[in-house]
Design an enzyme around this catalytic site. Structure first.
Site, PDB file in Angstrom:
ATOM      1  N   ASP A   1     -10.815   1.860  -3.189  1.00 62.30           N
ATOM      2  CA  ASP A   1     -11.301   1.599  -1.831  1.00 62.30           C
ATOM      3  C   ASP A   1     -12.826   1.567  -1.776  1.00 62.30           C
ATOM      4  O   ASP A   1     -13.399   1.177  -0.764  1.00 62.30           O
ATOM      5  CB  ASP A   1     -10.791   2.677  -0.870  1.00 62.30           C
ATOM      6  CG  ASP A   1      -9.384   2.385  -0.372  1.00 62.30           C
ATOM      7  OD1 ASP A   1      -8.868   1.278  -0.637  1.00 62.30           O
ATOM      8  OD2 ASP A   1      -8.795   3.264   0.291  1.00 62.30           O
TER       9      ASP A   1
ATOM     10  N   ASP B   1       0.830  -1.210   0.000  1.00 60.12           N
ATOM     11  CA  ASP B   1       0.000   0.000   0.000  1.00 60.12           C
ATOM     12  C   ASP B   1       0.860   1.255   0.000  1.00 60.12           C
ATOM     13  O   ASP B   1       2.072   1.219   0.277  1.00 60.12           O
ATOM     14  CB  ASP B   1      -0.927  -0.018   1.221  1.00 60.12           C
ATOM     15  CG  ASP B   1      -2.283   0.612   0.943  1.00 60.12           C
ATOM     16  OD1 ASP B   1      -2.370   1.441   0.010  1.00 60.12           O
ATOM     17  OD2 ASP B   1      -3.247   0.289   1.647  1.00 60.12           O
TER      18      ASP B   1
END
Length: 692
Positions: A515, A447
């Site tokens: 997301d 990430d």
């Protein structure tokens, strides 16, 4: 294939369905000749005989015609190359030589400007032309690269160009928009240190193309840092597209004598099959030449983030793993919160050792338990970041990007490590290599949850190089880890779709698309994403309903699964709270996905109806089989579900629909199966057909 004229100054690259030609004049001016349908070398030589227009006081005959415009001389377009030394700025090159690599067919054209060498590289991959540039300092003094773009693409003379691009923001990435191209420059890019949620590095131009018909010219940049693509319609209506690393011209690198810089690849594609044909060509190119191990199926994944957030522990994760195995999951991933003092986003980032409170025995017992359940095991990391409240930051506060005397900006309570530093690179290699060696880990979600803001490097003579060298170090670290741990697959994530491009896709197995896991929002995101990238890398999750993370929308498990089955299927809900009925239904959907996975991940994608309201549908075709995923977003009473015509099938053959038993002859028009499978708002269906 590369054909070269007898005089060695005209070159033609040919793919299965397209051609690309360029020519060097007697004055060493490199001109673009052709990009489009296939032509013969003799045709290219005839094009090379056309004279340039005469020089005018206010316009340049080179503008809009050069292959790679440099700064200096009679040019007024945006330069692709801007070089500065202690004595001069700009470029006056002379042609040195050309050659073709016998292994991969790369054409190299070499130029020199008083010791500064410039090599233009061209390689045909199918009908995709890969272009990149190497600048080498062979002189006695440093050379500053203010700008070194990967390529300039020249389009043919047309009227009414339209520009398509993918724009967005966090949780609303990859939104497709098309608008008329007007005079001047349209600039898209990122000045955030990563690819960005705001634009994918892709642009496409057409005049009248539809999804399945018409000419489309597209370009895609393979760079995971700051970047810029400029689409310019010049005063004489000619159009050029220039792109490369870096967002502005403030300086990329300072090359010492003997040093060189190679740009990322800027790939281009011409297609006469409309936007759908262009997409399928892009997808085939990436599966064949970009994505590692693309022929392998990506497994069905469970990720713990939305189920537990930071509140995790070994036995709790083991309980989730047992539920995940029951529904057929193949890969179990522990997300954020397994390491250091990480109980929120305020602490622990950078300390890549298992939490002694939550995982007192380390990760191996949980990984062994997951493997015993028949699943692979994965973890989440964010190596390029650090919390101020961490052991790493307390030991090395100088390792973060910062400007002396200025406040260190915290976003998400974290700072960015200066990965351009060799000591930071070696530390991350040692910690990640140790981590991947400490337990049977099969998968890493990598990430990157904030942008560059204070990109300073105290004590470095040329701190601007941080922007380029951070990305080059990221690539080197991923390459090194993949070589040392070939069993580990990697996913690129950046708060969702903030780091998706051809560069990172060459080093990762899939990407986290957004997301936003709302299944209706995802339809538009996935529609835009597939303009360039294949379903084989497009991760999508089934999460809980209502969607508490973003919009509170309720949706059926059926709609959520069919939405996520359009890519690499994952599950992210709290399975310990799903009812036995929901888990049984989920197992059936997972089983169905595994049946159609070869088509979805490796087949040809046809976007049958866009997600603009009402019915939307996509089709995947591979060999004798095809599958259709359809979603009914909204339906007024009395309004029928429209029929959908399938693409790419043999019009003389017959196809049987497994769900309805109907046999379709010739061009398949799905009607009954859609109407019986779709009942109302936010409903979805899957239809499978096989040639008989």
């Amino acid at each position: 294939m590369v054909d070269i004229a007898e005089d060695g100054r005209t070159w033609l690259l040919s793919g299965p369905g397209s051609g690309y030609a360029l020519h060097l004049t007697g004055a060493d001016e490199l001109l673009h000749l052709h990009w489009g349908p296939p032509i013969a070398l003799a045709d290219a030589e005839e094009l090379a005989k056309r004279p340039l227009p005469g020089p005018w006081p206010f316009e340049s005959p080179l503008d809009g015609r050069e292959e790679y415009p440099v700064e200096g001389g009679p040019r007024f377009v945006r330069p692709a190359l801007s070089v500065r030394t202690g004595r001069r700025r700009g470029t006056e090159w002379r042609f040195v030589s050309h050659d073709v690599d016998g292994e991969d067919g790369t054409l190299r054209l070499r130029f020199d400007d008083d010791g500064v060498g410039v090599t233009l590289h061209y390689r045909m991959r199918g009908d995709v032309v890969e272009r990149w540039v190497t600048v080498a300092n062979g002189g006695p003094e440093p050379v500053e690269l203010l700008r070194a773009d990967a390529a300039t693409w020249t389009l043919p003379d047309r009227e009414g160009w339209r520009l398509s691009q993918l724009h967005g923001r966090w949780a609303a990435e990859s939104r497709l928009t098309t608008a008329p191209l007007t005079y001047g420059e349209k600039v898209i890019g990122s000045r955030r240190g990563h690819t960005g949620h705001q634009h994918l590095p892709w642009a496409a131009l057409d005049t009248d193309a539809t999804e399945e018909r018409g000419e489309v010219y597209g370009c895609a940049l393979g760079w995971s840092g700051s970047w810029r693509i400029s689409v310019a319609q010049l005063p004489d209506a000619r159009v050029q597209i220039t792109g490369g690393a870096g967002h502005d011209d403030s300086g990329l690198l300072l090359l010492a004598p003997g040093e060189s810089y190679t740009t990322p690849v800027f790939a281009g594609l011409w297609s006469d099959g409309g936007f759908g044909g262009a997409s399928r060509a892009w997808h085939a190119y990436q599966r064949a030449h970009v994505i590692p191990d693309a022929e392998r199926d990506r497994p069905v994944l469970f990720n713990s983030w939305e189920a537990t957030y930071f509140d995790i522990a070994e036995e709790q994760q083991a309980a989730l793993a047992r539920r995940a195995a029951e529904i057929g999951v193949e890969l179990f991933v522990v997300d954020d919160g397994w390491f250091g003092a990480r109980t929120s986003d305020r602490a622990g980032l950078g300390d890549w050792t298992p939490s002694p409170d939550r995982f007192p025995r380390g990760l191996k017992p949980l990984a062994d338990h997951v493997h015993a359940l028949g699943m692979r095991f994965g973890i989440w990391v964010e190596p390029e970041m650090v919390n101020p409240d961490s052991e790493l930051y307390r030991a090395h506060p100088d390792w973060v990007q910062h400007h002396p005397g200025r406040t260190r900006t915290e976003l998400r309570n974290q700072l960015v490590l200066n990965l351009a530093r060799e000591d930071v690179q070696e530390h991350l290699w040692e910690r990640l290599d140790t981590l991947l060696s400490s337990a049977p880990i099969d998968y890493v979600k990598w990430d990157f949850n904030r942008c560059f803001t204070d990109a300073g490097w105290p004590g470095e003579p040329y701190p601007q190089r941080l922007w380029v060298d951070h990305v080059r170090a990221l690539y080197a670290l991923l390459d090194r880890l993949r070589a040392a741990h070939p069993q580990v697959a990697f996913e690129s994530c950046s708060g969702g779709g903030g780091r998706i491009d051809l560069g990172v896709l060459g080093r990762t197995d899939q990407v986290w698309t957004s997301d936003n896991t709302d299944p209706l929002d995802r339809l538009a995101i996935q529609h835009g994403f597939t303009q360039l990238h294949p379903a084989r890398v497009m991760a999508a999750w089934v999460t809980d309903s209502p969607n508490t993370q973003l919009n509170g929308r309720a949706s059926s498990l059926r709609f959520r699964f069919v939405s996520a089955m359009a890519g690499v299927l994952g599950v992210g809900g709290d399975l310990t709270r799903w009812s036995p009925r929901e888990r049984a239904e989920a197992r059936r959907w997972v089983e169905l996905y595994k049946e159609i996975r070869p088509l979805v991940q490796h087949g040809e994608l046809y976007r049958l109806r866009p997600p603009t309201g009402g019915l939307s549908a996509v089709q995947y075709l591979r060999g004798e089989e095809t599958v259709v995923l359809a979603w009914l977003q909204a339906q007024h009473y009395g309004e029928p579900v429209p029929a959908v015509r399938l693409r790419g099938l043999d019009p003389t053959a017959s196809y049987e629909c497994r769900e309805t038993g109907e046999v379709h002859r010739g061009a398949v028009l799905l009607h009954h199966g859609l109407r019986t499978g779709l009942k109302g708002d936010l409903d979805a269906t899957v239809l499978r057909l096989r040639r008989i």
